[in-house]
Motif scaffolding. Sequence first.
Motif, short mmCIF file in Angstrom:
data_model
loop_
_atom_site.label_atom_id
_atom_site.label_comp_id
_atom_site.label_asym_id
_atom_site.label_seq_id
_atom_site.Cartn_x
_atom_site.Cartn_y
_atom_site.Cartn_z
N GLY A 195 31.92 -38.48 29.40
CA GLY A 195 32.79 -39.30 28.57
C GLY A 195 33.37 -38.55 27.40
N LEU A 196 32.54 -37.73 26.74
CA LEU A 196 33.03 -36.96 25.59
C LEU A 196 34.10 -35.95 26.00
CD1 LEU A 196 29.67 -36.35 23.68
CD2 LEU A 196 31.53 -37.88 23.02
N ARG A 197 34.07 -35.53 27.27
CA ARG A 197 35.07 -34.58 27.77
C ARG A 197 36.24 -35.29 28.44
NH1 ARG A 197 30.77 -30.13 30.26
NH2 ARG A 197 29.58 -29.95 28.35
N THR A 200 20.31 -45.76 33.26
CA THR A 200 20.46 -46.14 31.86
C THR A 200 21.95 -46.19 31.52
OG1 THR A 200 20.37 -43.87 31.01
CG2 THR A 200 18.28 -45.03 31.26
N GLU A 201 22.32 -47.27 30.89
CA GLU A 201 23.70 -47.45 30.47
C GLU A 201 24.07 -46.39 29.44
OE1 GLU A 201 26.29 -51.29 29.04
OE2 GLU A 201 24.36 -50.95 28.05
N ILE A 202 25.27 -45.87 29.56
CA ILE A 202 25.81 -44.92 28.58
C ILE A 202 27.12 -45.49 28.07
CG2 ILE A 202 26.67 -42.57 28.20
CD1 ILE A 202 23.72 -42.57 28.84
N MET A 203 27.29 -45.44 26.77
CA MET A 203 28.55 -45.89 26.18
C MET A 203 29.15 -44.72 25.41
SD MET A 203 27.39 -49.67 24.95
CE MET A 203 28.60 -50.81 25.55
N VAL A 204 30.46 -44.66 25.42
CA VAL A 204 31.15 -43.55 24.75
C VAL A 204 31.93 -44.09 23.56
CG1 VAL A 204 31.30 -42.06 26.76
CG2 VAL A 204 33.08 -43.75 26.38
N PRO A 205 32.17 -43.22 22.57
CA PRO A 205 33.00 -43.63 21.44
C PRO A 205 34.40 -44.01 21.92
CG PRO A 205 31.92 -41.53 20.99
CD PRO A 205 31.69 -41.85 22.44
N PRO A 206 35.11 -44.84 21.17
CA PRO A 206 36.42 -45.34 21.63
C PRO A 206 37.56 -44.33 21.47
CG PRO A 206 35.91 -46.27 19.49
CD PRO A 206 34.71 -45.47 19.89
N TYR A 221 39.88 -46.83 28.79
CA TYR A 221 38.95 -45.81 29.30
C TYR A 221 37.50 -46.22 29.02
CZ TYR A 221 36.56 -41.34 29.95
OH TYR A 221 35.70 -40.36 30.38
N THR A 222 37.25 -46.70 27.80
CA THR A 222 35.90 -47.09 27.41
C THR A 222 35.36 -48.18 28.33
OG1 THR A 222 36.39 -46.53 25.11
CG2 THR A 222 34.49 -47.96 25.49
N LYS A 223 36.18 -49.17 28.65
CA LYS A 223 35.75 -50.25 29.54
C LYS A 223 35.52 -49.74 30.96
CE LYS A 223 36.83 -54.89 31.21
NZ LYS A 223 36.28 -54.58 32.54
N MET A 224 36.47 -48.93 31.47
CA MET A 224 36.32 -48.38 32.82
C MET A 224 35.05 -47.54 32.93
SD MET A 224 40.26 -47.29 33.65
CE MET A 224 39.82 -46.37 35.12
N PHE A 225 34.76 -46.77 31.88
CA PHE A 225 33.57 -45.92 31.85
C PHE A 225 32.32 -46.78 31.89
CE2 PHE A 225 30.26 -43.41 29.93
CZ PHE A 225 30.49 -42.12 30.36
N ASN A 226 32.25 -47.76 31.02
CA ASN A 226 31.07 -48.62 30.95
C ASN A 226 30.88 -49.44 32.22
OD1 ASN A 226 29.81 -51.48 29.52
ND2 ASN A 226 28.79 -49.54 29.19
N ASP A 227 31.99 -49.87 32.81
CA ASP A 227 31.91 -50.68 34.04
C ASP A 227 31.25 -49.91 35.19
OD1 ASP A 227 33.08 -52.85 32.83
OD2 ASP A 227 35.06 -52.59 33.76
N VAL A 228 31.37 -48.58 35.18
CA VAL A 228 30.77 -47.77 36.25
C VAL A 228 29.28 -48.07 36.36
CG1 VAL A 228 30.08 -45.41 36.87
CG2 VAL A 228 32.45 -45.89 36.22
N TYR A 229 28.59 -48.14 35.24
CA TYR A 229 27.14 -48.35 35.23
C TYR A 229 26.77 -49.74 35.76
CZ TYR A 229 27.00 -43.97 32.75
OH TYR A 229 27.14 -42.64 32.43
N HIS A 230 27.52 -50.73 35.32
CA HIS A 230 27.25 -52.10 35.76
C HIS A 230 27.56 -52.26 37.25
CE1 HIS A 230 26.33 -53.78 31.77
NE2 HIS A 230 27.11 -52.79 31.36
N ASP A 231 28.66 -51.65 37.69
CA ASP A 231 29.03 -51.73 39.11
C ASP A 231 27.97 -51.06 39.99
OD1 ASP A 231 31.35 -52.99 38.33
OD2 ASP A 231 32.64 -51.25 38.64
N LEU A 232 27.48 -49.90 39.57
CA LEU A 232 26.48 -49.20 40.37
C LEU A 232 25.16 -49.96 40.41
CD1 LEU A 232 27.11 -45.48 39.34
CD2 LEU A 232 27.57 -46.53 41.56
#
Length: 193
Positions: free
Chosen positions: A88-90, A118-124, A130-141
């Motif tokens: 996410g940071l990259r 473990t859920e990972i969240m990235v700075p906005p 992007y932040t929502k799409m990133f976070n959704d990956v964990y919930h979807d999996l």
Amino acid sequence: MFVVSTMFISTSSYAATILILGDSLSAGYGMSEEQGWVQLLRDQYPEHDIINGSVSGETTAGGLRRLPSLLTSSEIELVVVELGGNDGLRGFPPNQLKSNLTKIINLSQDSGANVLLTEIMVPPNYGPRYTKMFNDVYHDLADDFDIPLAPFFMMEIAANPDLMQRDGIHPNQDAQPKITQWMQPWIIDALKK
């Protein structure tokens, strides 16, 4: 305010081997390994063999590359996957994140191990989409594989400067017992699945 459960957690009667596959948040960046939350968990559960396969700066691609040898080094009962922050940071694409995590979960399950994601969240920094799409990956999996998803343990820690290192990214030594308390019930429960 940081709230943790004070409920007594009983461990299973057998000795399990647990692999923590993470990045700097689990590798104890900025401190000795003995001060990190994984070692504190080891101290609480000496009957379990807890392998810290975490590397500072690790991405999901790096974790995926290292996982096969880690899985063959011991008979792992549980893989705790704490990866994605560096992706996410990259600004790596969320579909790449999902692909790598999917392969990590499949490899772990194919070896006979349970998986705790473990859920990972990235700075906005990259915007809300992007932040929502990133976070959704964990919930979807977690839904797709029917595996537990531990909420991001840095949420309340990151908001407290007293628990953070000077870089504002990594938790300090005072935060480590709180991370252990946060992760403990998730890890012990995932062993019972």
